[in-house]
Scaffold this motif. Sequence first.
Motif, PDB file in Angstrom:
ATOM      1  N   ILE A 199      -4.218  -6.011   4.860  1.00 13.82           N
ATOM      2  CA  ILE A 199      -3.254  -5.756   5.933  1.00 13.82           C
ATOM      3  C   ILE A 199      -1.879  -6.336   5.636  1.00 13.82           C
ATOM      4  CG2 ILE A 199      -2.718  -6.425   8.320  1.00 13.82           C
ATOM      5  CD1 ILE A 199      -5.517  -5.650   9.094  1.00 13.82           C
ATOM      6  N   GLY A 200      -1.800  -7.612   5.268  1.00 13.51           N
ATOM      7  CA  GLY A 200      -0.505  -8.220   4.976  1.00 13.51           C
ATOM      8  C   GLY A 200       0.053  -7.769   3.637  1.00 13.51           C
ATOM      9  N   ASP A 201       1.375  -7.902   3.452  1.00  7.62           N
ATOM     10  CA  ASP A 201       2.014  -7.414   2.220  1.00  7.62           C
ATOM     11  C   ASP A 201       1.502  -8.131   0.970  1.00  7.62           C
ATOM     12  OD1 ASP A 201       3.355  -9.856   2.598  1.00  7.62           O
ATOM     13  OD2 ASP A 201       5.284  -8.912   3.075  1.00  7.62           O
ATOM     14  N   ARG A 202       1.186  -9.431   1.095  1.00  5.77           N
ATOM     15  CA  ARG A 202       0.651 -10.152  -0.068  1.00  5.77           C
ATOM     16  C   ARG A 202      -0.757  -9.674  -0.401  1.00  5.77           C
ATOM     17  NH1 ARG A 202      -1.825 -15.457  -1.059  1.00  5.77           N
ATOM     18  NH2 ARG A 202      -1.798 -15.904   1.176  1.00  5.77           N
ATOM     19  N   PRO A 254      -4.386   5.264   0.779  1.00  5.17           N
ATOM     20  CA  PRO A 254      -4.147   4.425   1.956  1.00  5.17           C
ATOM     21  C   PRO A 254      -4.912   5.007   3.142  1.00  5.17           C
ATOM     22  CG  PRO A 254      -2.222   5.797   1.513  1.00  5.17           C
ATOM     23  CD  PRO A 254      -3.244   6.136   0.470  1.00  5.17           C
ATOM     24  N   SER A 255      -5.898   4.265   3.630  1.00  6.25           N
ATOM     25  CA  SER A 255      -6.739   4.704   4.746  1.00  6.25           C
ATOM     26  C   SER A 255      -6.274   3.960   5.989  1.00  6.25           C
ATOM     27  CB  SER A 255      -8.216   4.404   4.440  1.00  6.25           C
ATOM     28  OG  SER A 255      -9.041   4.642   5.547  1.00  6.25           O
ATOM     29  N   MET A 256      -5.531   4.668   6.846  1.00  4.18           N
ATOM     30  CA  MET A 256      -4.806   4.005   7.925  1.00  4.18           C
ATOM     31  C   MET A 256      -5.257   4.483   9.302  1.00  4.18           C
ATOM     32  SD  MET A 256      -1.009   3.941   6.198  1.00  4.18           S
ATOM     33  CE  MET A 256      -0.414   2.590   7.223  1.00  4.18           C
ATOM     34  N   GLN A 257      -4.859   3.749  10.330  1.00  5.51           N
ATOM     35  CA  GLN A 257      -5.250   4.028  11.697  1.00  5.51           C
ATOM     36  C   GLN A 257      -3.994   4.075  12.572  1.00  5.51           C
ATOM     37  OE1 GLN A 257      -6.629   1.085  10.024  1.00  5.51           O
ATOM     38  NE2 GLN A 257      -7.847   2.635   8.985  1.00  5.51           N
ATOM     39  N   GLU A 300      -8.039  -0.035   2.970  1.00  4.44           N
ATOM     40  CA  GLU A 300      -8.239   0.171   4.394  1.00  4.44           C
ATOM     41  C   GLU A 300      -7.176  -0.591   5.183  1.00  4.44           C
ATOM     42  OE1 GLU A 300     -10.662   2.402   5.279  1.00  4.44           O
ATOM     43  OE2 GLU A 300     -10.842   2.556   3.090  1.00  4.44           O
ATOM     44  N   HIS A 301      -6.499   0.112   6.048  1.00  3.05           N
ATOM     45  CA  HIS A 301      -5.439  -0.364   6.950  1.00  3.05           C
ATOM     46  C   HIS A 301      -4.057  -0.280   6.285  1.00  3.05           C
ATOM     47  CE1 HIS A 301      -8.747  -1.466   9.420  1.00  3.05           C
ATOM     48  NE2 HIS A 301      -9.130  -2.455   8.632  1.00  3.05           N
TER      49      HIS A 301
END
Length: 547
Positions: A351-354, A400-403, A380-381
């Motif tokens: 989730i976070g950029d790092r 990229p599997s996003m919601q 995921e995310h």
Amino acid sequence: MRTSICLFLLGLLISGCRQHPVADQVVFGKVWTGNDQSAWAEGFAIIGDSIVAVGTRSQIEDWISSDTRKMEAGHEHLIVPGFIDCHTHFMEGGFALASVQLRDAKTPHEFISRIRAFARTQPKGTWITNGDWDHENWGGELPTRHWIDSVTKDHPVWINRLDGHMALANSLALKLAGLGDNVKDVSGGTIVRDKQKKITGVFKDNAMALVIKTVPEPSDEQKDQALAAAMAYVAERGVTSIHNMSGYFDVFERAHENKTLKTRIYAGMPLEHWRDLDIQIKQRGRGDKWLRIGGLKEFVDGSLGSHTAAFFKPFEDTPQDSGFFITPESVLYQRIKSADSAGLQVMTHAIGDRAINTLLSIYARVSKENGERDRRFRIEHAQHIAPADFRRFAELQVIPSMQPYHAIDDGRWAERLIGPERIKTTYAFRSLLNAQANLVFGSDWFVAPPTPLEGIYAAVTRQTLDGKNPEGWVSEQKIQVEEALKCYTVRAAYASFEERVKGSIEPGKLADFVILQRDITEIDPVGIKDVQVLKTVVGGEVVYSRD
């Protein structure tokens, strides 16, 4: 005798003119096919559970006999391929349907009142779980066990925040788990304590295992009921296939054997169990059109709302904190490389950029070391991407599997956590499509509603749930309706290696489709969230009808 011969010859003549068998079923209406070569049609023909022809009304009428069933959609309706939800916690969603509902509790008082009311309906000693609370609804103060102890004296409580990355235990649950104020901290997790260093009852990420181990396992009957409830729930919302992130494969398999599956399932397993999955595939294959295996789920970090997503820079509201990795980088690399070498698909939460940057680098390293193949790594995310990393998704062929619902939910408060600059590449649907990444969509249910129409609305309008962004939150990241449709259909099928059998309305593909109340490609996008699903069809069989 002569009559029989005449009928036989007539049949040959008709068959010869037709040059194809008759259809079991035909469907007429305005059809968005998802096929770039012919995006629109007036109908299609079905034999068995598969589509055999797509075309104009007159072309499809040629497939009709006296025994052919007809389904007619109104001129104002729209037929689309069955929606594929690429990210669910399916069984947890099913269990949550029968538990206390806290997602929209707006105040601590309402939060406590709902738990009190639900506890009164449960036998003494019954665990109260799920909940899906959101402390941002009342300004961000985390609940504590003291809020609910007086209303749950006879019930152990373990209720999760809606993102699943932290949960609240009451004092009875802590007692049953053998946890007191002297409990040691956990790597990759947080035990929230008050100013006196006493535990509040909130546990984050890896620390949640301290309580989870005490929560009793549901019975097989309860699991079967949860699966049935989940399938009925998503069918009503137009979902015909789901990707389950991990767990409960035995429940899915039992339903498959009993022929009670109504939703097609791509069943994931935890990455650490990759050897078990590898053995299972070698012994039994990857499954069939109803139940498939091959995906492995792992975590890099936590979530934004729990302050456990891993960023390069600290959170704006907690300058000493930049999140953390749930799984160490060295462990991630070893597990991903091993699973990939066995030909398995890796689907990793970041989730976070790092976290995203680190995972992309691991994927690049593993791809180079293990050699070329069609691996379809997934993130995921992929919520908060560093600007330099967009191109890497396409270059590395990472999905990229996003919601999209998360964008209009988190958009109410995300800037307070990560500031005005980082939100520019948050839920960056347009940037990913512009970078030629194979963007796919899902819900993350139980975390968010498994409602593709709400997801499409979110991706197209980006109007946050609080109504404070009528032009769209980070509006430059909006996408078009047909782009969002593809993310829930043909692109989504690709994410599970199933693009040859589902995801579009084409000859040779499964007859999974949905009839919508209105044509969402023509109406004001603001109205998409209110459009009703009229019918959901899986393999030519109606699994939901609003009639």
